[in-house]
Design an enzyme around this catalytic site. Structure first.
Site, PDB file in Angstrom:
ATOM      1  N   TYR A  43      21.289  13.290  51.998  1.00 42.12           N
ATOM      2  CA  TYR A  43      21.325  12.152  51.068  1.00 42.12           C
ATOM      3  C   TYR A  43      20.247  11.117  51.397  1.00 42.12           C
ATOM      4  O   TYR A  43      19.158  11.135  50.834  1.00 42.12           O
ATOM      5  CB  TYR A  43      22.740  11.527  50.997  1.00 42.12           C
ATOM      6  N   ASP A  64      19.410   9.720  24.745  1.00 46.00           N
ATOM      7  CA  ASP A  64      18.639   9.714  25.986  1.00 46.00           C
ATOM      8  C   ASP A  64      18.157   8.310  26.369  1.00 46.00           C
ATOM      9  O   ASP A  64      17.250   7.761  25.752  1.00 46.00           O
ATOM     10  CB  ASP A  64      17.438  10.660  25.817  1.00 46.00           C
ATOM     11  N   SER A  69      29.582   5.803  30.424  1.00 43.01           N
ATOM     12  CA  SER A  69      30.703   6.609  29.919  1.00 43.01           C
ATOM     13  C   SER A  69      31.606   7.211  30.979  1.00 43.01           C
ATOM     14  O   SER A  69      32.729   7.636  30.655  1.00 43.01           O
ATOM     15  CB  SER A  69      30.151   7.735  29.043  1.00 43.01           C
ATOM     16  N   GLY A 105      32.502   7.493  35.587  1.00 40.93           N
ATOM     17  CA  GLY A 105      32.250   7.038  36.957  1.00 40.93           C
ATOM     18  C   GLY A 105      32.033   5.542  37.088  1.00 40.93           C
ATOM     19  O   GLY A 105      32.770   4.725  36.513  1.00 40.93           O
TER      20      GLY A 105
HETATM   21  P1  NAI Z   1      28.437   9.897  36.574  1.00 40.74           P
HETATM   22  O1  NAI Z   1      27.963  11.306  36.471  1.00 40.74           O
HETATM   23  O2  NAI Z   1      29.907   9.662  36.528  1.00 40.74           O
HETATM   24  O3  NAI Z   1      27.769   8.994  35.410  1.00 40.74           O
HETATM   25  C1  NAI Z   1      26.475   9.161  34.955  1.00 40.74           C
HETATM   26  C2  NAI Z   1      26.264   8.404  33.655  1.00 40.74           C
HETATM   27  O4  NAI Z   1      24.897   8.563  33.257  1.00 40.74           O
HETATM   28  C3  NAI Z   1      27.115   8.907  32.477  1.00 40.74           C
HETATM   29  O5  NAI Z   1      27.505   7.802  31.688  1.00 40.74           O
HETATM   30  C4  NAI Z   1      26.124   9.768  31.679  1.00 40.74           C
HETATM   31  O6  NAI Z   1      26.426   9.905  30.285  1.00 40.74           O
HETATM   32  C5  NAI Z   1      24.855   8.957  31.878  1.00 40.74           C
HETATM   33  N1  NAI Z   1      23.620   9.695  31.649  1.00 40.74           N
HETATM   34  C6  NAI Z   1      23.113  10.751  32.335  1.00 40.74           C
HETATM   35  N2  NAI Z   1      21.912  11.100  31.812  1.00 40.74           N
HETATM   36  C7  NAI Z   1      21.656  10.248  30.780  1.00 40.74           C
HETATM   37  C8  NAI Z   1      20.596  10.090  29.863  1.00 40.74           C
HETATM   38  N3  NAI Z   1      19.515  10.855  29.899  1.00 40.74           N
HETATM   39  N4  NAI Z   1      20.694   9.114  28.937  1.00 40.74           N
HETATM   40  C9  NAI Z   1      21.792   8.299  28.864  1.00 40.74           C
HETATM   41  N5  NAI Z   1      22.819   8.404  29.731  1.00 40.74           N
HETATM   42  C10 NAI Z   1      22.748   9.358  30.669  1.00 40.74           C
HETATM   43  O7  NAI Z   1      27.787   9.323  37.902  1.00 40.74           O
HETATM   44  P2  NAI Z   1      28.198   8.212  38.972  1.00 40.74           P
HETATM   45  O8  NAI Z   1      28.625   8.896  40.209  1.00 40.74           O
HETATM   46  O9  NAI Z   1      29.031   7.151  38.377  1.00 40.74           O
HETATM   47  O10 NAI Z   1      26.745   7.625  39.327  1.00 40.74           O
HETATM   48  C11 NAI Z   1      26.212   6.446  38.757  1.00 40.74           C
HETATM   49  C12 NAI Z   1      25.294   5.787  39.766  1.00 40.74           C
HETATM   50  O11 NAI Z   1      26.060   5.431  40.925  1.00 40.74           O
HETATM   51  C13 NAI Z   1      24.159   6.705  40.266  1.00 40.74           C
HETATM   52  O12 NAI Z   1      23.006   5.930  40.443  1.00 40.74           O
HETATM   53  C14 NAI Z   1      24.692   7.178  41.628  1.00 40.74           C
HETATM   54  O13 NAI Z   1      23.649   7.539  42.509  1.00 40.74           O
HETATM   55  C15 NAI Z   1      25.409   5.908  42.086  1.00 40.74           C
HETATM   56  N6  NAI Z   1      26.394   6.103  43.161  1.00 40.74           N
HETATM   57  C16 NAI Z   1      27.367   7.061  43.073  1.00 40.74           C
HETATM   58  C17 NAI Z   1      28.253   7.255  44.128  1.00 40.74           C
HETATM   59  C18 NAI Z   1      29.321   8.311  44.081  1.00 40.74           C
HETATM   60  O14 NAI Z   1      29.870   8.639  45.131  1.00 40.74           O
HETATM   61  N7  NAI Z   1      29.660   8.840  42.936  1.00 40.74           N
HETATM   62  C19 NAI Z   1      28.186   6.419  45.345  1.00 40.74           C
HETATM   63  C20 NAI Z   1      27.183   5.371  45.280  1.00 40.74           C
HETATM   64  C21 NAI Z   1      26.306   5.245  44.239  1.00 40.74           C
END
Ligand code: NAI
Length: 396
Positions: free
Chosen positions: A235, A111, A50, A52
């Site tokens: 990190y 979840d 949803s 990122g």
């Molecule tokens: P975000 O916060 O934008 O997205 C997280 C997603 O997980 C959302 O869709 C949310 O609804 C979902 N979510 C969280 N808990 C949940 C649950 N219990 N059940 C179902 N859905 C759930 O995060 P982002 O930054 O896009 O991170 C995604 C991945 O990318 C992570 O593994 C992060 O470590 C990795 N990442 C992020 C970077 C960054 O700079 N933002 C860089 C490199 C990797």
């Protein structure tokens, strides 16, 4: 209602439905402007779909390759007089655009760690798609309930072994200060691995395979981060880094079980997302990184990163263009270029509250943070009455 941003620390508690829709439409337009991938997956499951990186990972195969998508996320729907979360409105907008384009799209709000969610998704794949050929795992969560024991685990963002002191950015006040974070206990390290490690990813893939809905030759990818030594203590060498090591161990086990080339870890670029805003030190690094990469002309956001992930690695005729020595996909390659890192390190030494807006791209950091919640998008009338109570088209 008239919806304005309400920022509390590193989150915004409101979201603008039309702004979020505009954001999704911009990402779709970007994908459509790019060359189509050579060998795109056709039935894609995105876990964490949803916001990122996960949202971009749903948009790219759908609008770049015509894929049917199932998205899983944990978001708050809006009510008559209360806004929902940005991820809810992003998903409504994504589904509307998919429907208009004649693409299959179903979403599950709940979840992802639970057995019930896995079963619901499996039942839907069986009924509607038969099998899935690509699974993107993009969860970022502060807690996890173990589906088998009911025990709740919380993750922490802490160094390991000794306290860590570093420059830090108070994004609310626009001030550069410093932060000291005490090291994690053994229990906190283990709990962070439980939440953000690879166990749930493996559970998903095993459950899909056991149910016969994992297509022959299917690929799955989970996201990771490495970054420069500036942030290693918090990190890569900290609690979250241990969880990411565990994700790599899961990838190795999945490859052993289902065949080489089934599971990849993709190391992505540091970007402003809801998850990264919560990590100490990282927002200051991102503000400097954006400045340097924009000057160099190779700055990317989530949608550009994930387009490259599919076009160069996942959706090619021959598999990933290149892997690093540990077998990972590296779309953080431009971030990690030596000249980029040298320039960031030089600015890091110099940056203060006084010169923050001059030598860093904090202005973009702030505007991108607001855009995550649908604020500051062109063509949206923020003074107009807006209905916050939107339903997912696939729910009707
Ligand atoms: P975000 O916060 O934008 O997205 C997280 C997603 O997980 C959302 O869709 C949310 O609804 C979902 N979510 C969280 N808990 C949940 C649950 N219990 N059940 C179902 N859905 C759930 O995060 P982002 O930054 O896009 O991170 C995604 C991945 O990318 C992570 O593994 C992060 O470590 C990795 N990442 C992020 C970077 C960054 O700079 N933002 C860089 C490199 C990797």
């Amino acid at each position: 209602m008239i919806i304005q941003p309400k920022i509390r620390g590193f989150i915004c508690t409101t979201a603008h439905p039309e702004g979020c829709a505009a954001n999704v439409r911009e990402q779709i337009a970007y994908v459509k402007s790019q060359p189509a991938p050579a060998n795109p997956p056709k039935k894609v499951l995105v876990i964490g779909a949803s916001t990122g990186y996960g949202l971009a990972s749903r948009i790219v195969p759908a609008f770049g390759g015509g894929a049917a998508t199932i998205g899983v996320f944990f978001e708050k729907p809006g009510q008559e007089n209360k806004t929902g979360s940005a991820g809810w409105y992003n998903s409504v907008a994504f589904e509307e655009a998919a429907k208009e384009a004649g693409l299959y799209a179903k979403s599950f709000n709940g979840d992802a760690f639970s057995n019930e969610m896995k079963q619901q998704v499996i039942d839907t794949i069986k009924a509607d798609l038969g099998q899935v050929d690509c699974i993107i795992y993009s969860l970022a969560s502060p807690r996890r309930t173990d589906p088998n024991t009911g025990e709740v685990y919380k993750s922490v963002l802490k160094p390991i072994g000794e306290p860590y002191s570093q420059k830090n950015l108070n994004t609310d006040k626009g001030e550069v200060d410093s932060v000291t974070i005490e090291p994690a206990s053994e229990e906190e390290i283990a709990n962070t691995i439980k939440v953000m490690g690879g166990e749930d990813w493996e559970m998903w893939i095993n459950a899909l395979a056991d149910a016969g809905v994992l297509a022959e030759g299917a690929t799955t990818v989970a996201y990771s981060y490495i970054g420069p030594d500036l942030t290693w203590k918090i990190y890569t060498e900290g609690t979250i880094g241990m969880a990411k090591k565990d994700v790599e161990a899961s990838a190795a086990r999945l490859n052993e079980k289902f065949g080489a080339g089934t599971a990849y870890v993709s190391v992505n670029k540091a970007l402003v997302t809801q998850a990264s805003s919560a990590i100490p030190v990282v927002p200051l690094y991102i503000s400097l990184l954006y400045q340097v990469m924009k000057q160099k002309g190779n700055h990317e956001g989530c949608i550009e990163q994930i387009t490259r992930l599919f076009n160069d690695h996942l959706a090619t005729e021959t598999g990933p263009a290149q892997l690093d020595e540990a077998g990972r996909i590296r779309i953080d390659d431009w971030e990690m270029e030596a000249d980029v890192q040298a320039a960031v390190a030089e600015l890091w030494e110099k940056v203060t509250t006084e010169n923050l807006t001059e030598i860093s791209d904090f202005t973009s950091y702030q505007s991108e943070f607001l855009r995550l919640f649908g604020f500051g998008l062109e063509g949206v009338d923020y003074a107009a009455e807006t209905n916050p109570d939107l339903a997912l088209p696939s729910a009707s």
